[in-house]
Design an enzyme around this catalytic site. Sequence first.
Site, short mmCIF file in Angstrom:
data_model
loop_
_atom_site.label_atom_id
_atom_site.label_comp_id
_atom_site.label_asym_id
_atom_site.label_seq_id
_atom_site.Cartn_x
_atom_site.Cartn_y
_atom_site.Cartn_z
N CYS A 139 36.49 38.68 77.74
CA CYS A 139 36.02 40.05 77.48
C CYS A 139 34.72 40.29 78.24
O CYS A 139 33.82 39.43 78.23
CB CYS A 139 35.79 40.27 75.99
SG CYS A 139 37.27 39.97 75.00
N CYS A 190 35.62 30.29 75.64
CA CYS A 190 36.77 31.16 75.35
C CYS A 190 37.40 31.56 76.68
O CYS A 190 36.70 31.83 77.65
CB CYS A 190 36.31 32.41 74.60
SG CYS A 190 37.69 33.49 74.13
N GLU A 213 28.39 26.90 67.78
CA GLU A 213 27.51 27.62 66.88
C GLU A 213 28.27 28.19 65.70
O GLU A 213 29.44 28.56 65.83
CB GLU A 213 26.84 28.79 67.61
CG GLU A 213 25.98 28.35 68.74
CD GLU A 213 25.22 29.51 69.35
OE1 GLU A 213 25.10 30.56 68.70
OE2 GLU A 213 24.76 29.35 70.48
N CYS A 271 31.17 40.07 76.51
CA CYS A 271 30.95 38.90 75.67
C CYS A 271 30.29 37.76 76.44
O CYS A 271 30.79 37.33 77.48
CB CYS A 271 32.28 38.44 75.11
SG CYS A 271 32.16 36.87 74.23
N CYS A 279 28.94 38.66 66.95
CA CYS A 279 30.17 38.43 67.69
C CYS A 279 30.00 38.70 69.18
O CYS A 279 29.45 39.70 69.58
CB CYS A 279 31.28 39.33 67.14
SG CYS A 279 32.83 39.02 67.92
N CYS A 284 30.53 32.69 59.61
CA CYS A 284 31.23 33.03 60.85
C CYS A 284 31.48 31.73 61.63
O CYS A 284 30.55 31.08 62.09
CB CYS A 284 30.35 33.99 61.64
SG CYS A 284 31.03 34.44 63.22
S1 SF4 Z 1 34.80 38.59 72.39
FE1 SF4 Z 1 34.28 36.70 73.51
S2 SF4 Z 1 34.83 35.04 72.13
FE2 SF4 Z 1 35.89 36.89 71.39
S3 SF4 Z 1 37.90 36.84 72.44
FE3 SF4 Z 1 36.55 38.05 73.76
S4 SF4 Z 1 35.76 36.53 75.23
FE4 SF4 Z 1 36.59 35.37 73.51
#
Ligand code: SF4
Length: 347
Positions: free
Chosen positions: A113, A109, A89, A116, A334, A102
């Site tokens: 986090c 990833c 995306e 996220c 984000c 963006c």
């Molecule tokens: S916020 Fe999400 S995309 Fe960004 S580094 Fe952390 S886990 Fe990865």
Amino acid sequence: MEILASYNLQELRVKFQELGFEPYRANQVLGWVYRKFKDNFQEMTDIPKEQRTLLSQAFRVHTLKPVERIETKDSVKYIFRTEDGSIIETVLIFERDHLTLCLSSQVGCAVGCKFCATAKDGLFRNLTTAEIVDQYLWVQKDAPSRIRNVVFMGMGEPLANYEAVRKAVEIMVNPWGIGLSKRRVSISTSGLISQLKRMAQDPLLRELNLAVSVNAPYQYLRELLMPISKTNNLKELMQTLADHPYPPDRRIMLEYVLIKDINDSEAHARAFAQLIVPYRNKFKVNLIPYNPDPSIAFERPSMERVYAFQEVLRSHHISTFIRLSKGVDVFGACGQLRSKRLELVVK
Ligand code: SF4
């Protein structure tokens, strides 16, 4: 067939020579692709006709396939399919007087986090340089005016895909490429210390805007929210950032996602201020009220709490802004790039 954006100018000039073309034809072709946004070699009228035909047999401009476009009043989310069937995306954000793009740098990833949605499925793979640049090309073709700012703040940790991101930046900031100002390109990272040190030594990347996700003033809390902190210690991170070779008029943006009852109290704000005060002139702070996601239990704090947090930082003379993420209504802000809607598309 090769993809043009896999190569920088120097590499492409060599490729063109191998095809029997004069090397300067590479400059001409890149001008058509990156500044006139043409993707059909037959439209490149200053290239001899027979060379245009050969070029269209040897190269193509795009690698991504646009799948869906979701527009709201202040953003457009684009969903692309890669050649191996992955979905990524990209979000175009309408700012007051300019457009910001963006970009995603990975499929998924690995950073993990806790706030996220992208983190949920882990890392599938790095994007190639061509896949990163192609997000720009497709969106710019569709955008109402020239995109001024580019931020690596979509899916993925850009510094974990250093080489591909570096070459994409090379294409974006050089006059033979897209020609964006280096000061208009931002890398947003979770704070990989070894890669930040590498970036500090890199003449191309060290001048870009740098935004670093901090999100907690204490080591234990940052480890809970961002497990990557176990190997990227908070104090060492702050020192690494303080040592980043920025000129005195530039500041690194510290990003802090405010999550209700987790990291949003005035005590947290005071502790965060203590981390920053020794290097106050090196940093500014972006407070980002958490964007709720149905798959994560965290909540957004009230705006009173957000303002109170800001006030504590300001009382320590720390430049502090509040960013209400645009694109949240298309789940493109984000940390939310793996949306419910996206899951539907993948199925
Ligand atoms: S916020 Fe999400 S995309 Fe960004 S580094 Fe952390 S886990 Fe990865």
